[in-house]
Design a protein around this motif. Structure first.
Motif, PDB file in Angstrom:
ATOM      1  N   PRO A  87     -12.983   2.588   8.597  1.00  0.00           N
ATOM      2  CA  PRO A  87     -12.635   3.484   7.899  1.00  0.00           C
ATOM      3  C   PRO A  87     -11.330   4.560   8.331  1.00  0.00           C
ATOM      4  O   PRO A  87     -12.189   4.579   9.644  1.00  0.00           O
ATOM      5  N   PHE A  88     -10.660   5.271   7.974  1.00  0.00           N
ATOM      6  CA  PHE A  88      -9.706   6.266   8.792  1.00  0.00           C
ATOM      7  C   PHE A  88      -9.944   7.389   7.888  1.00  0.00           C
ATOM      8  O   PHE A  88      -9.477   7.111   7.143  1.00  0.00           O
ATOM      9  N   GLU A  89      -9.739   8.551   8.712  1.00  0.00           N
ATOM     10  CA  GLU A  89      -9.210   8.708   7.580  1.00  0.00           C
ATOM     11  C   GLU A  89      -8.166   9.781   6.174  1.00  0.00           C
ATOM     12  O   GLU A  89      -8.528   9.939   4.883  1.00  0.00           O
ATOM     13  N   GLU A  90      -7.421   9.147   6.768  1.00  0.00           N
ATOM     14  CA  GLU A  90      -5.667   8.923   5.676  1.00  0.00           C
ATOM     15  C   GLU A  90      -5.673   7.860   4.785  1.00  0.00           C
ATOM     16  O   GLU A  90      -5.204   7.402   3.720  1.00  0.00           O
ATOM     17  N   MET A  91      -6.854   6.739   4.902  1.00  0.00           N
ATOM     18  CA  MET A  91      -7.037   5.556   3.852  1.00  0.00           C
ATOM     19  C   MET A  91      -7.198   5.944   2.440  1.00  0.00           C
ATOM     20  O   MET A  91      -7.694   7.131   2.122  1.00  0.00           O
ATOM     21  N   VAL A  92      -5.915   4.445   2.131  1.00  0.00           N
ATOM     22  CA  VAL A  92      -5.669   5.187   0.304  1.00  0.00           C
ATOM     23  C   VAL A  92      -6.800   4.401  -0.655  1.00  0.00           C
ATOM     24  O   VAL A  92      -7.446   4.836  -0.864  1.00  0.00           O
ATOM     25  N   TRP A  93      -6.993   3.521   0.104  1.00  0.00           N
ATOM     26  CA  TRP A  93      -7.491   2.001  -0.823  1.00  0.00           C
ATOM     27  C   TRP A  93      -8.735   0.820   0.308  1.00  0.00           C
ATOM     28  O   TRP A  93      -8.602   1.101   1.408  1.00  0.00           O
ATOM     29  N   VAL A  94      -9.761   0.407  -0.646  1.00  0.00           N
ATOM     30  CA  VAL A  94     -10.243  -0.721   0.222  1.00  0.00           C
ATOM     31  C   VAL A  94     -10.806  -1.871  -0.358  1.00  0.00           C
ATOM     32  O   VAL A  94     -10.489  -2.050  -1.166  1.00  0.00           O
ATOM     33  N   ARG A  95     -10.113  -2.725   0.779  1.00  0.00           N
ATOM     34  CA  ARG A  95      -9.851  -4.168   0.018  1.00  0.00           C
ATOM     35  C   ARG A  95     -11.139  -4.836   0.540  1.00  0.00           C
ATOM     36  O   ARG A  95     -11.330  -4.686   1.997  1.00  0.00           O
ATOM     37  N   GLU A  96     -11.948  -5.923  -0.137  1.00  0.00           N
ATOM     38  CA  GLU A  96     -12.747  -7.208   0.144  1.00  0.00           C
ATOM     39  C   GLU A  96     -12.005  -7.694   0.759  1.00  0.00           C
ATOM     40  O   GLU A  96     -10.796  -8.420  -0.533  1.00  0.00           O
TER      41      GLU A  96
END
Length: 185
Positions: free
Chosen positions: A172-181
């Protein structure tokens, strides 16, 4: 008649043909929280226009499209996907073997009236008969999609934290917009 007592088979068909039922399913999908288009939702006219555009280009950026994967439950068209070949530039983010060609099912939609029957898992199995190296990426909150990937014979690989196509990480990082598996063979 109770359809659950019948032995109904899931089949797939991959081509660029557009039928009215596909247009309806595509329009319906633009209302779905995990599938919806950025500029949607679409009416039937806009849905058909976009499908024709996809069919005529046969490319998505640098990615070759295989056609529309129509998903049938018995004789009924109940869903669709837009599979494509994974571009070599994506192999690092998806943690794939550079020596193999992978296909991604891409955006997938099953009519809500037919969900919960294992149709997508069966469609993944059918797709793997044609393309043994498959990648599946889904929103981390989409439990049905994750279940379909696992029941379709794919294995969880990793999470991908994304800001845009050029900025992603495995943590994870601060500017992430979404997470994909990510799931793969």
């Amino acid at each position: 008649m109770d359809l659950s007592t019948l032995n109904i088979r899931t089949t797939i068909q991959i081509d660029f043909a557009i039928c009215p039922r596909l247009v309806q399913l595509y329009a319906d999908s633009t209302h779905d929280m995990f599938v919806g288009e950025k500029d949607g939702p679409y009416d039937l006219v806009k849905a058909e226009e976009m499908l024709k555009k996809y069919a005529s280009t046969k490319m998505y950026g640098n990615h070759h499209r295989d056609g529309f994967m129509k998903i049938f439950y018995g004789p009924v068209l109940v869903g669709w996907a837009i599979p494509r070949v994974i571009h070599p530039k994506e192999h690092k983010a998806l943690k794939l073997d550079d020596n193999l060609t992978y296909h991604r099912l891409g955006t997938v939609y099953i009519d809500p009236k037919f969900r919960g029957k294992g149709i997508m898992a069966d469609a993944i199995k059918e797709f793997r008969k044609l393309n043994p190296n498959v990648v599946w990426a889904c929103n981390e909150l989409n439990t049905a999609s994750k279940k379909a990937a696992l029941n379709g014979g794919l294995k969880f690989s990793h999470k991908l934290y994304v800001k845009d196509t050029e900025n992603w990480a495995f943590e994870p990082f601060e500017e992430m917009v979404w997470v994909r598996e990510i799931y793969s063979t």
